[in-house]
Design a protein around this motif. Structure first.
Motif, PDB file in Angstrom:
ATOM      1  N   ILE A 146     -28.086 -47.288   8.652  1.00 18.66           N
ATOM      2  CA  ILE A 146     -28.544 -46.739   9.933  1.00 18.66           C
ATOM      3  C   ILE A 146     -29.928 -46.127   9.763  1.00 18.66           C
ATOM      4  O   ILE A 146     -30.134 -45.296   8.871  1.00 18.66           O
ATOM      5  N   SER A 147     -30.857 -46.530  10.626  1.00 16.64           N
ATOM      6  CA  SER A 147     -32.183 -45.919  10.638  1.00 16.64           C
ATOM      7  C   SER A 147     -32.160 -44.685  11.540  1.00 16.64           C
ATOM      8  O   SER A 147     -31.901 -44.787  12.740  1.00 16.64           O
ATOM      9  N   LEU A 148     -32.455 -43.539  10.955  1.00 21.32           N
ATOM     10  CA  LEU A 148     -32.491 -42.308  11.749  1.00 21.32           C
ATOM     11  C   LEU A 148     -33.693 -42.286  12.692  1.00 21.32           C
ATOM     12  O   LEU A 148     -33.640 -41.642  13.748  1.00 21.32           O
ATOM     13  N   ASP A 149     -34.764 -43.012  12.351  1.00 19.53           N
ATOM     14  CA  ASP A 149     -35.919 -43.101  13.240  1.00 19.53           C
ATOM     15  C   ASP A 149     -35.548 -43.843  14.531  1.00 19.53           C
ATOM     16  O   ASP A 149     -35.808 -43.351  15.632  1.00 19.53           O
ATOM     17  N   THR A 150     -34.975 -45.028  14.392  1.00 25.03           N
ATOM     18  CA  THR A 150     -34.606 -45.808  15.574  1.00 25.03           C
ATOM     19  C   THR A 150     -33.465 -45.148  16.333  1.00 25.03           C
ATOM     20  O   THR A 150     -33.419 -45.210  17.565  1.00 25.03           O
ATOM     21  N   LEU A 151     -32.571 -44.478  15.618  1.00 23.82           N
ATOM     22  CA  LEU A 151     -31.507 -43.723  16.283  1.00 23.82           C
ATOM     23  C   LEU A 151     -32.117 -42.716  17.253  1.00 23.82           C
ATOM     24  O   LEU A 151     -31.696 -42.622  18.405  1.00 23.82           O
ATOM     25  N   ALA A 152     -33.119 -41.971  16.808  1.00 27.78           N
ATOM     26  CA  ALA A 152     -33.763 -40.965  17.663  1.00 27.78           C
ATOM     27  C   ALA A 152     -34.450 -41.620  18.862  1.00 27.78           C
ATOM     28  O   ALA A 152     -34.358 -41.123  19.990  1.00 27.78           O
ATOM     29  N   GLU A 153     -35.120 -42.742  18.629  1.00 30.61           N
ATOM     30  CA  GLU A 153     -35.769 -43.469  19.729  1.00 30.61           C
ATOM     31  C   GLU A 153     -34.737 -43.952  20.753  1.00 30.61           C
ATOM     32  O   GLU A 153     -34.954 -43.844  21.958  1.00 30.61           O
ATOM     33  N   ASN A 154     -33.637 -44.513  20.264  1.00 31.16           N
ATOM     34  CA  ASN A 154     -32.580 -45.007  21.159  1.00 31.16           C
ATOM     35  C   ASN A 154     -31.972 -43.870  21.978  1.00 31.16           C
ATOM     36  O   ASN A 154     -31.703 -44.036  23.169  1.00 31.16           O
ATOM     37  N   ALA A 155     -31.726 -42.753  21.332  1.00 24.88           N
ATOM     38  CA  ALA A 155     -31.123 -41.613  22.034  1.00 24.88           C
ATOM     39  C   ALA A 155     -32.030 -41.185  23.185  1.00 24.88           C
ATOM     40  O   ALA A 155     -31.556 -40.960  24.305  1.00 24.88           O
ATOM     41  N   ALA A 156     -33.339 -41.101  22.926  1.00 22.79           N
ATOM     42  CA  ALA A 156     -34.283 -40.722  23.977  1.00 22.79           C
ATOM     43  C   ALA A 156     -34.333 -41.780  25.073  1.00 22.79           C
ATOM     44  O   ALA A 156     -34.300 -41.464  26.268  1.00 22.79           O
ATOM     45  N   TYR A 157     -34.362 -43.042  24.680  1.00 23.47           N
ATOM     46  CA  TYR A 157     -34.454 -44.144  25.644  1.00 23.47           C
ATOM     47  C   TYR A 157     -33.225 -44.194  26.561  1.00 23.47           C
ATOM     48  O   TYR A 157     -33.340 -44.384  27.769  1.00 23.47           O
ATOM     49  N   PHE A 158     -32.033 -44.031  25.969  1.00 26.92           N
ATOM     50  CA  PHE A 158     -30.791 -44.129  26.744  1.00 26.92           C
ATOM     51  C   PHE A 158     -30.365 -42.793  27.353  1.00 26.92           C
ATOM     52  O   PHE A 158     -29.370 -42.724  28.068  1.00 26.92           O
ATOM     53  N   GLY A 159     -31.086 -41.720  27.051  1.00 27.15           N
ATOM     54  CA  GLY A 159     -30.763 -40.421  27.617  1.00 27.15           C
ATOM     55  C   GLY A 159     -29.458 -39.843  27.117  1.00 27.15           C
ATOM     56  O   GLY A 159     -28.712 -39.223  27.874  1.00 27.15           O
ATOM     57  N   VAL A 160     -29.175 -40.057  25.819  1.00 23.25           N
ATOM     58  CA  VAL A 160     -27.963 -39.506  25.212  1.00 23.25           C
ATOM     59  C   VAL A 160     -28.383 -38.620  24.044  1.00 23.25           C
ATOM     60  O   VAL A 160     -29.517 -38.681  23.567  1.00 23.25           O
ATOM     61  N   SER A 161     -27.471 -37.816  23.566  1.00 24.67           N
ATOM     62  CA  SER A 161     -27.777 -36.965  22.415  1.00 24.67           C
ATOM     63  C   SER A 161     -27.858 -37.819  21.144  1.00 24.67           C
ATOM     64  O   SER A 161     -27.285 -38.913  21.068  1.00 24.67           O
ATOM     65  N   LYS A 162     -28.549 -37.303  20.145  1.00 27.85           N
ATOM     66  CA  LYS A 162     -28.605 -37.986  18.858  1.00 27.85           C
ATOM     67  C   LYS A 162     -27.210 -38.082  18.249  1.00 27.85           C
ATOM     68  O   LYS A 162     -26.884 -39.070  17.594  1.00 27.85           O
ATOM     69  N   ASP A 163     -26.384 -37.069  18.489  1.00 30.21           N
ATOM     70  CA  ASP A 163     -25.015 -37.078  17.991  1.00 30.21           C
ATOM     71  C   ASP A 163     -24.246 -38.259  18.574  1.00 30.21           C
ATOM     72  O   ASP A 163     -23.573 -38.998  17.844  1.00 30.21           O
ATOM     73  N   GLU A 164     -24.341 -38.435  19.882  1.00 30.59           N
ATOM     74  CA  GLU A 164     -23.629 -39.550  20.521  1.00 30.59           C
ATOM     75  C   GLU A 164     -24.142 -40.893  20.004  1.00 30.59           C
ATOM     76  O   GLU A 164     -23.355 -41.807  19.731  1.00 30.59           O
ATOM     77  N   GLU A 165     -25.440 -41.017  19.848  1.00 35.04           N
ATOM     78  CA  GLU A 165     -26.001 -42.282  19.372  1.00 35.04           C
ATOM     79  C   GLU A 165     -25.585 -42.552  17.932  1.00 35.04           C
ATOM     80  O   GLU A 165     -25.274 -43.692  17.578  1.00 35.04           O
ATOM     81  N   LEU A 166     -25.560 -41.537  17.085  1.00 28.52           N
ATOM     82  CA  LEU A 166     -25.109 -41.717  15.710  1.00 28.52           C
ATOM     83  C   LEU A 166     -23.661 -42.185  15.680  1.00 28.52           C
ATOM     84  O   LEU A 166     -23.313 -43.113  14.953  1.00 28.52           O
ATOM     85  N   LYS A 167     -22.823 -41.557  16.474  1.00 29.20           N
ATOM     86  CA  LYS A 167     -21.416 -41.980  16.524  1.00 29.20           C
ATOM     87  C   LYS A 167     -21.305 -43.428  16.998  1.00 29.20           C
ATOM     88  O   LYS A 167     -20.520 -44.207  16.462  1.00 29.20           O
ATOM     89  N   ARG A 168     -22.116 -43.798  17.990  1.00 25.43           N
ATOM     90  CA  ARG A 168     -22.105 -45.170  18.512  1.00 25.43           C
ATOM     91  C   ARG A 168     -22.484 -46.166  17.404  1.00 25.43           C
ATOM     92  O   ARG A 168     -21.851 -47.215  17.247  1.00 25.43           O
ATOM     93  N   LEU A 169     -23.512 -45.839  16.633  1.00 27.00           N
ATOM     94  CA  LEU A 169     -23.947 -46.755  15.577  1.00 27.00           C
ATOM     95  C   LEU A 169     -22.909 -46.869  14.457  1.00 27.00           C
ATOM     96  O   LEU A 169     -22.717 -47.950  13.896  1.00 27.00           O
ATOM     97  N   ILE A 170     -22.247 -45.782  14.141  1.00 23.77           N
ATOM     98  CA  ILE A 170     -21.186 -45.835  13.122  1.00 23.77           C
ATOM     99  C   ILE A 170     -20.050 -46.733  13.602  1.00 23.77           C
ATOM    100  O   ILE A 170     -19.599 -47.622  12.868  1.00 23.77           O
ATOM    101  N   VAL A 171     -19.591 -46.530  14.824  1.00 24.08           N
ATOM    102  CA  VAL A 171     -18.500 -47.363  15.355  1.00 24.08           C
ATOM    103  C   VAL A 171     -18.960 -48.816  15.438  1.00 24.08           C
ATOM    104  O   VAL A 171     -18.209 -49.734  15.073  1.00 24.08           O
ATOM    105  N   HIS A 172     -20.165 -49.044  15.908  1.00 27.08           N
ATOM    106  CA  HIS A 172     -20.701 -50.403  16.026  1.00 27.08           C
ATOM    107  C   HIS A 172     -20.685 -51.093  14.654  1.00 27.08           C
ATOM    108  O   HIS A 172     -20.227 -52.242  14.530  1.00 27.08           O
ATOM    109  N   GLY A 173     -21.159 -50.381  13.642  1.00 25.58           N
ATOM    110  CA  GLY A 173     -21.162 -50.943  12.296  1.00 25.58           C
ATOM    111  C   GLY A 173     -19.762 -51.244  11.789  1.00 25.58           C
ATOM    112  O   GLY A 173     -19.521 -52.292  11.178  1.00 25.58           O
ATOM    113  N   ILE A 174     -18.827 -50.346  12.028  1.00 32.00           N
ATOM    114  CA  ILE A 174     -17.440 -50.562  11.597  1.00 32.00           C
ATOM    115  C   ILE A 174     -16.861 -51.800  12.274  1.00 32.00           C
ATOM    116  O   ILE A 174     -16.190 -52.616  11.631  1.00 32.00           O
TER     117      ILE A 174
END
Length: 151
Positions: A89-117
């Protein structure tokens, strides 16, 4: 019992990293996956771009990469295990995605973990349309684990 190893690649180890492992274990349990071994590596855009180029021939950063192993092995102490693979997981792109989609970084991190699993579990999607089976399941898991916090 599921096992999740965590690593930081070329970046300082975030203090919340152990909670990311706990969340991954909760997601695995929610999905009904047991006796899985997987790793999660956190990195920056530079590192994930290198991996994306090497393994997918795409010269660009991305948010998450999954490297499926899908092998079963016998652990002499606890029995049969499933070596699922690695999530990066790239923490840089995670932060960009969170801002773009209007969600918290926490929510986006959880989304990427589930997506990867889900990718390690053999699921895939043709595109990012929300009606794709994998993405529907991803959002269902996120909803059921909404009270969990990593950051």
């Amino acid at each position: 019992m599921n096992r999740v190893e965590l690593d930081a690649l070329d970046i300082p180890e975030p203090e919340w990293m152990p909670r990311a492992g706990d969340f991954a274990k909760a997601a695995l349990a929610e999905l009904g996956f047991s006796n899985w071994d997987l790793s999660i590596a956190l990195c920056d855009d530079k590192r994930i771009r290198e991996l994306n180029l090497e393994y997918r021939e795409k010269d660009e950063a991305t948010d998450v990469l999954s490297f499926e192993q899908g092998e079963t092995f016998e652990d002499p102490e606890i029995g049969e295990r499933f070596l699922a693979g690695d999530i990066v997981i790239s923490l840089d792109t995670l932060a960009e995605n969170a801002a773009y989609f209007g969600v918290s970084k926490d929510e986006e991190l959880k989304r990427l973990i589930v997506h990867g699993i889900l990718h390690l579990g053999g699921m895939d999607h043709e595109d990012n349309k929300p009606e794709r089976e994998m993405l529907i399941l991803q959002e269902k898991i996120l909803s059921s684990l909404a009270k969990e916090r990593i950051l």
